[in-house]
Design an enzyme around this catalytic site. Structure first.
Site, PDB file in Angstrom:
ATOM      1  N   HIS A  52       9.457   2.712   8.612  1.00  0.00           N
ATOM      2  CA  HIS A  52       9.607   1.747   9.626  1.00  0.00           C
ATOM      3  C   HIS A  52       8.308   2.292  10.607  1.00  0.00           C
ATOM      4  CE1 HIS A  52      10.991  -0.940  12.773  1.00  0.00           C
ATOM      5  NE2 HIS A  52      10.794   0.051  13.634  1.00  0.00           N
ATOM      6  N   ASN A  95      13.943   3.868   3.865  1.00  0.00           N
ATOM      7  CA  ASN A  95      12.648   3.044   4.498  1.00  0.00           C
ATOM      8  C   ASN A  95      11.903   3.401   5.284  1.00  0.00           C
ATOM      9  OD1 ASN A  95      11.947   0.272   5.061  1.00  0.00           O
ATOM     10  ND2 ASN A  95      12.762   0.499   7.273  1.00  0.00           N
ATOM     11  N   MET A 128      10.967  -6.802   3.540  1.00  0.00           N
ATOM     12  CA  MET A 128      11.005  -7.471   5.024  1.00  0.00           C
ATOM     13  C   MET A 128      12.251  -8.265   5.022  1.00  0.00           C
ATOM     14  SD  MET A 128       8.675  -5.874   6.358  1.00  0.00           S
ATOM     15  CE  MET A 128       8.328  -6.564   8.141  1.00  0.00           C
ATOM     16  N   ASP A 145      17.517   0.025  11.187  1.00  0.00           N
ATOM     17  CA  ASP A 145      16.483   1.097  11.641  1.00  0.00           C
ATOM     18  C   ASP A 145      17.252   2.216  12.336  1.00  0.00           C
ATOM     19  OD1 ASP A 145      14.520  -0.444  10.307  1.00  0.00           O
ATOM     20  OD2 ASP A 145      14.104  -1.468  12.434  1.00  0.00           O
ATOM     21  N   LEU A 147      18.861  -5.652   4.468  1.00  0.00           N
ATOM     22  CA  LEU A 147      19.960  -5.645   3.447  1.00  0.00           C
ATOM     23  C   LEU A 147      21.459  -5.661   3.921  1.00  0.00           C
ATOM     24  CD1 LEU A 147      18.220  -3.110   1.213  1.00  0.00           C
ATOM     25  CD2 LEU A 147      18.734  -5.437   0.526  1.00  0.00           C
ATOM     26  N   THR A 187       0.731  -1.236   0.020  1.00  0.00           N
ATOM     27  CA  THR A 187       0.066  -0.104  -0.083  1.00  0.00           C
ATOM     28  C   THR A 187       0.966   1.280  -0.056  1.00  0.00           C
ATOM     29  OG1 THR A 187      -0.269   0.298   2.508  1.00  0.00           O
ATOM     30  CG2 THR A 187      -1.965  -1.113   1.215  1.00  0.00           C
TER      31      THR A 187
HETATM   32  C1  GAR Z   1       4.057  -0.891   6.695  1.00  0.00           C
HETATM   33  O1  GAR Z   1       3.357  -0.597   7.974  1.00  0.00           O
HETATM   34  C2  GAR Z   1       5.760  -0.351   6.912  1.00  0.00           C
HETATM   35  O2  GAR Z   1       5.813   0.427   7.719  1.00  0.00           O
HETATM   36  C3  GAR Z   1       6.098  -1.993   7.681  1.00  0.00           C
HETATM   37  O3  GAR Z   1       5.433  -2.905   6.914  1.00  0.00           O
HETATM   38  C4  GAR Z   1       4.216  -2.307   6.423  1.00  0.00           C
HETATM   39  C5  GAR Z   1       4.016  -2.541   4.978  1.00  0.00           C
HETATM   40  O4  GAR Z   1       2.661  -2.339   4.482  1.00  0.00           O
HETATM   41  N1  GAR Z   1       7.443  -1.918   7.418  1.00  0.00           N
HETATM   42  C6  GAR Z   1       8.342  -2.615   8.219  1.00  0.00           C
HETATM   43  O5  GAR Z   1       7.907  -3.110   8.892  1.00  0.00           O
HETATM   44  C7  GAR Z   1       9.815  -2.773   7.833  1.00  0.00           C
HETATM   45  N2  GAR Z   1      10.547  -3.057   8.879  1.00  0.00           N
HETATM   46  P1  GAR Z   1       2.494  -2.058   2.824  1.00  0.00           P
HETATM   47  O6  GAR Z   1       3.377  -3.218   2.057  1.00  0.00           O
HETATM   48  O7  GAR Z   1       0.819  -2.135   2.781  1.00  0.00           O
HETATM   49  O8  GAR Z   1       3.141  -0.778   2.424  1.00  0.00           O
END
Ligand code: GAR
Length: 204
Positions: free
Chosen positions: A117, A115, A98, A153, A101, A21
């Site tokens: 987070h 990124n 996820m 992070d 890297l 998204t």
């Molecule tokens: C989001 O909430 C993003 O912040 C998180 O995964 C979700 C992805 O949603 N990212 C992490 O946790 C990275 N460590 P999306 O695929 O709908 O954008």
């Protein structure tokens, strides 16, 4: 005959692993006026990522480089680096990507990596941030966009958004409340980065 010279646009690629998204919000934003970037491709390590279908629907080139028992993360990173070089990508956006890297990937890539987070960094690095924030006695949660560096992070923060934690919040409710704000934050930070604007965004 007059030749119209248009400004050159920064070449952007997006890495995803799932729903996509944030990726969708970035692509849609890039289709609006006065955008100084162009999304060259979306790449996933996960063949089943819903985001890949979404990107295709939005007319963006996609790649899937699986990470599995036949393809290590090292192989994945080599393929991605080669593609980034070939496509001359200047900005790589991780959007729900996820995998962690490697230091070598981050140091070998010459562009900027961003990124998003789901926590107010430096608080709550890593996974399951919505569950972990509820286990603490704090009333505020949020998301951060930062530059990716070899330490997880931990790179320079370019923008943050916060939400209040209510009494009956659950990890699912928090994720739902936050995701829309993530989209707004990430698109704004990317706009700043491609324009060379160093302002740090702070939103509620
Ligand atoms: C989001 O909430 C993003 O912040 C998180 O995964 C979700 C992805 O949603 N990212 C992490 O946790 C990275 N460590 P999306 O695929 O709908 O954008």
């Amino acid at each position: 005959m007059t030749i119209e010279i248009k400004p050159l646009k920064k070449k952007i690629a997006i890495l995803i692993s799932g729903t996509g998204t944030n990726m969708e919000a970035i692509i849609k934003d890039s289709n609006t006026n006065n955008y100084s970037g162009i999304i060259k491709f979306v790449l996933s390590n996960n063949p089943d990522a819903l985001g890949i279908i979404k990107a295709k629907t939005l007319g963006i080139k996609t790649f899937v480089f699986p990470v599995d028992k036949n393809n290590s993360l090292e192989i994945f990173e080599k393929r991605v680096l080669k593609l980034l070089k070939k496509e001359k990508i200047e900005l790589l956006c991780l959007a729900g990507f996820m995998k962690i890297l490697s230091k070598s990937f981050i140091q070998n890539y010459k562009g900027i990596i961003l990124n998003i987070h789901p926590s107010i960094l430096p608080s709550i690095k890593g996974l399951n941030t919505h569950k972990r924030v509820l286990e603490k006695d704090i009333k505020i949660h949020g998301a951060t966009v930062h530059i990716v560096t070899p330490e997880l992070d931990s790179g320079k923060i370019l923008g943050q958004v916060t939400i209040n934690i209510l009494k009956n919040d659950t990890p699912k409710k928090l994720a739902k409340k936050l995701i829309k704000k993530e989209h707004q934050l990430y698109t704004k930070v990317i706009r700043n980065v491609i324009k060379g604007n160093n302002t740090i965004i702070q939103e509620n």
